[in-house]
Design an enzyme around this catalytic site. Structure first.
Site, PDB file in Angstrom:
ATOM      1  N   GLY A  30       0.813  -1.213   0.000  1.00  3.37           N
ATOM      2  CA  GLY A  30       0.000   0.000   0.000  1.00  3.37           C
ATOM      3  C   GLY A  30       0.846   1.263   0.000  1.00  3.37           C
ATOM      4  O   GLY A  30       2.031   1.248  -0.355  1.00  3.37           O
ATOM      5  N   ARG A  53     -10.896   4.316   7.418  1.00  7.60           N
ATOM      6  CA  ARG A  53      -9.862   3.914   8.378  1.00  7.60           C
ATOM      7  C   ARG A  53     -10.033   4.559   9.753  1.00  7.60           C
ATOM      8  O   ARG A  53      -9.750   3.959  10.776  1.00  7.60           O
ATOM      9  CB  ARG A  53      -8.533   4.328   7.754  1.00  7.60           C
ATOM     10  N   HIS A 103      -9.441  10.279  15.949  1.00  4.65           N
ATOM     11  CA  HIS A 103     -10.201   9.908  14.751  1.00  4.65           C
ATOM     12  C   HIS A 103     -11.652   9.538  15.075  1.00  4.65           C
ATOM     13  O   HIS A 103     -12.575  10.194  14.577  1.00  4.65           O
ATOM     14  CB  HIS A 103      -9.465   8.817  13.966  1.00  4.65           C
TER      15      HIS A 103
HETATM   16  P1  NAI Z   1      -3.064   1.050   2.576  1.00  2.01           P
HETATM   17  O1  NAI Z   1      -4.542   1.079   2.615  1.00  2.01           O
HETATM   18  O2  NAI Z   1      -2.408   1.718   1.417  1.00  2.01           O
HETATM   19  O3  NAI Z   1      -2.623  -0.476   2.625  1.00  2.01           O
HETATM   20  C1  NAI Z   1      -3.288  -1.371   1.874  1.00  2.01           C
HETATM   21  C2  NAI Z   1      -2.362  -2.550   1.636  1.00  2.01           C
HETATM   22  O4  NAI Z   1      -2.459  -3.459   2.710  1.00  2.01           O
HETATM   23  C3  NAI Z   1      -2.754  -3.325   0.410  1.00  2.01           C
HETATM   24  O5  NAI Z   1      -2.219  -2.690  -0.733  1.00  2.01           O
HETATM   25  C4  NAI Z   1      -2.107  -4.650   0.694  1.00  2.01           C
HETATM   26  O6  NAI Z   1      -0.745  -4.632   0.342  1.00  2.01           O
HETATM   27  C5  NAI Z   1      -2.185  -4.758   2.197  1.00  2.01           C
HETATM   28  N1  NAI Z   1      -3.245  -5.676   2.633  1.00  2.01           N
HETATM   29  C6  NAI Z   1      -4.550  -5.396   2.735  1.00  2.01           C
HETATM   30  N2  NAI Z   1      -5.207  -6.486   3.169  1.00  2.01           N
HETATM   31  C7  NAI Z   1      -4.285  -7.461   3.358  1.00  2.01           C
HETATM   32  C8  NAI Z   1      -4.351  -8.788   3.808  1.00  2.01           C
HETATM   33  N3  NAI Z   1      -5.491  -9.360   4.167  1.00  2.01           N
HETATM   34  N4  NAI Z   1      -3.204  -9.478   3.889  1.00  2.01           N
HETATM   35  C9  NAI Z   1      -2.041  -8.913   3.537  1.00  2.01           C
HETATM   36  N5  NAI Z   1      -1.921  -7.653   3.102  1.00  2.01           N
HETATM   37  C10 NAI Z   1      -3.033  -6.939   3.021  1.00  2.01           C
HETATM   38  O7  NAI Z   1      -2.499   1.569   3.938  1.00  2.01           O
HETATM   39  P2  NAI Z   1      -1.365   2.642   4.183  1.00  2.01           P
HETATM   40  O8  NAI Z   1      -1.827   3.981   3.731  1.00  2.01           O
HETATM   41  O9  NAI Z   1      -0.085   2.102   3.664  1.00  2.01           O
HETATM   42  O10 NAI Z   1      -1.327   2.685   5.764  1.00  2.01           O
HETATM   43  C11 NAI Z   1      -0.632   1.703   6.526  1.00  2.01           C
HETATM   44  C12 NAI Z   1      -0.824   2.069   7.986  1.00  2.01           C
HETATM   45  O11 NAI Z   1      -0.295   3.376   8.219  1.00  2.01           O
HETATM   46  C13 NAI Z   1      -2.285   2.136   8.437  1.00  2.01           C
HETATM   47  O12 NAI Z   1      -2.315   1.723   9.772  1.00  2.01           O
HETATM   48  C14 NAI Z   1      -2.617   3.614   8.353  1.00  2.01           C
HETATM   49  O13 NAI Z   1      -3.671   3.993   9.220  1.00  2.01           O
HETATM   50  C15 NAI Z   1      -1.289   4.217   8.789  1.00  2.01           C
HETATM   51  N6  NAI Z   1      -1.093   5.587   8.327  1.00  2.01           N
HETATM   52  C16 NAI Z   1      -1.045   5.873   6.990  1.00  2.01           C
HETATM   53  C17 NAI Z   1      -0.812   7.165   6.569  1.00  2.01           C
HETATM   54  C18 NAI Z   1      -0.677   7.512   5.134  1.00  2.01           C
HETATM   55  O14 NAI Z   1      -0.446   8.685   4.818  1.00  2.01           O
HETATM   56  N7  NAI Z   1      -0.789   6.552   4.210  1.00  2.01           N
HETATM   57  C19 NAI Z   1      -0.634   8.273   7.536  1.00  2.01           C
HETATM   58  C20 NAI Z   1      -0.701   7.852   8.925  1.00  2.01           C
HETATM   59  C21 NAI Z   1      -0.916   6.566   9.271  1.00  2.01           C
END
Ligand code: NAI
Length: 403
Positions: free
Chosen positions: A17, A328, A214
């Site tokens: 992600g 989220r 949140h």
């Molecule tokens: P995201 O939504 O982009 O991640 C999705 C990814 O998770 C998918 O692409 C896949 O690779 C993986 N995934 C989903 N379901 C899965 C499963 N069942 N098994 C294995 N892999 C799976 O999330 P993001 O944006 O990378 O965020 C990651 C963490 O960081 C979260 O906890 C989010 O709340 C936190 N966060 C993110 C920020 C941002 O700017 N992106 C800012 C602050 C916190």
């Protein structure tokens, strides 16, 4: 930018992600360890593999500064055994994916490996130790970070990522807690933000301010707006919608968390100094960005870092947007955040009426049931990270685990 030579030879990054795109690119430009990206989802593995084979460059943009990276040296893995062959594994995933990924990796983990969740969210320590124990993983260090240090978004899948902002400080805790010094040293070399040690992982779980901010703002500021529709460009700000009433709710929820921490400390000698009030956290985290520090509401309203961030929405009929109650901010921060603290409150004998109110209402919006009449009796508790789900039914057991 730091250029680091680490003693780590192999680092595996888990996820496909936004955060995973950001961390591989940031490490690829500065770190000499061999990087593997573990992509357990078949379609993501296929997509990354195709882009890598095509020889296309990967574009990292950080606050407008652009870097072109080659994927030549990046290994891609869909096989957990291959992914687990690392000195350090960094899981950069939404909390609901931590369990499946840990279950896949655990049978293959080698002694001495560090498994870090960036960010950990609430109760990672309970879930990770239960899974690692089940697979008899010996000498594996669990680490958790309080937050993801970047605001980041994928530009084009497997081809580009944009990093908008970076936090100055990043809190880490480990299990066992004595390994935190080593974690600080390692991540201080790898990542730009200053790495601050936390005494233990419970401090991260209770001190997680996202669990308050949140769901608290979703409920406090938007409960009466769920039926409204917005044109693009008219979507309300999220953090800057905090008025005095919502700020009072956030302060009350924060006070309840402090009561839980106090109750634990009055019975056990477990350091929880990192569990601070929401106002103190705001002042510590955003000292330079807040224009008016006269009240919590004004701190939210005048925090420059929050500008432009809108309430999560989804596109509905007639090209209009509606507030997304499955976003989220609730789907992660309630079952993997606020509810975990609420469950610890139960074990500590602390009443949490305002937290209960927020959980009951927001879970109803999500179509989930966690609390019934303020009690932990909902039918959907099984999928959450409350300690009771991992056989921890007393404070003694929790303290024994994390101390
Ligand atoms: P995201 O939504 O982009 O991640 C999705 C990814 O998770 C998918 O692409 C896949 O690779 C993986 N995934 C989903 N379901 C899965 C499963 N069942 N098994 C294995 N892999 C799976 O999330 P993001 O944006 O990378 O965020 C990651 C963490 O960081 C979260 O906890 C989010 O709340 C936190 N966060 C993110 C920020 C941002 O700017 N992106 C800012 C602050 C916190």
């Amino acid at each position: 930018m730091k250029t680091v030579e680490t003693n780590l030879r192999r680092i595996t990054l888990c996820g496909g992600g936004n955060g995973a795109h950001a961390i591989w690119a940031l490490l690829a430009r500065s770190c000499d360890a061999h990087l593997t990206l573990f992509l357990p989802l078949e379609n993501e593995f296929r997509e990354f593999t195709a882009v890598k084979k095509s020889g296309a460059p990967f574009r990292l943009s950080i606050k407008g500064e652009k870097t072109i990276l080659s994927m030549d040296k990046l290994s891609l893995a869909s096989d957990p055994e291959e992914a687990a062959a690392a000195d350090l594994i960094i899981i950069v995933l939404p909390a609901f994916a931590h369990g499946p990924v840990l279950e896949a990796l655990a049978p293959h983990l080698q002694p001495g490996t560090i498994v870090a969740a960036l960010p950990a969210r609430g109760g990672f320590e309970f879930q990770a130790s239960a899974i690692l124990d089940r697979y008899h993983c010996q000498d594996v260090t669990i680490a958790g970070f309080q937050t993801l240090p970047w605001a980041c978004r994928i530009g084009e899948y497997a081809r580009s990522v944009e990093v908008y902002g970076q936090k100055d400080k990043l809190r880490v805790a480990t299990l066992p807690p004595g390994h935190v010094g080593a974690a600080v040293r390692i991540f201080d070399e790898l990542l730009e933000p200053e790495i601050i040690p936390s005494s233990n992982m419970l401090e991260l779980t209770l001190g997680n301010q996202g669990q308050l901010i949140h769901p608290g703002i979703m409920y406090g500021a938007f409960a009466d707006k769920l039926n409204e529709s917005y044109q693009e460009g008219e979507i309300p700000p999220f953090y800057q919608s905090v008025n005095e009433r919502t700020a009072a709710l956030l302060e009350a929820m924060s006070q309840e968390i402090l009561e839980i921490s106090k109750a634990i400390q009055s019975n056990f000698s477990v350091p929880l100094e990192g569990v601070v009030s929401i106002s103190q956290w705001m002042l510590e985290s955003y000292a330079k960005d807040i224009e008016d520090k006269s009240s919590l509401a004004r701190m939210f309203q005048t925090n420059r870092s929050y500008r432009g961030l809108t309430v999560p929405v989804k596109l509905g009929d007639h090209n209009l947007y509606r507030i997304d109650v499955r976003a989220r901010y609730l789907a992660e921060d309630v079952p993997y955040g606020l509810l975990v603290s609420r469950s610890i409150a139960e074990l500590a004998g602390v009443n949490t009426p305002r937290i209960n109110e927020v959980i009951e209402q927001t879970s109803r919006w999500m179509g989930a049931q966690y609390l019934v009449d303020g009690r932990l009796r909902g039918k959907d508790l099984a999928g959450t990270r409350i300690p009771q789900n991992f056989g921890l039914n007393s404070l003694e057991e929790i303290v024994e685990l994390i101390a």
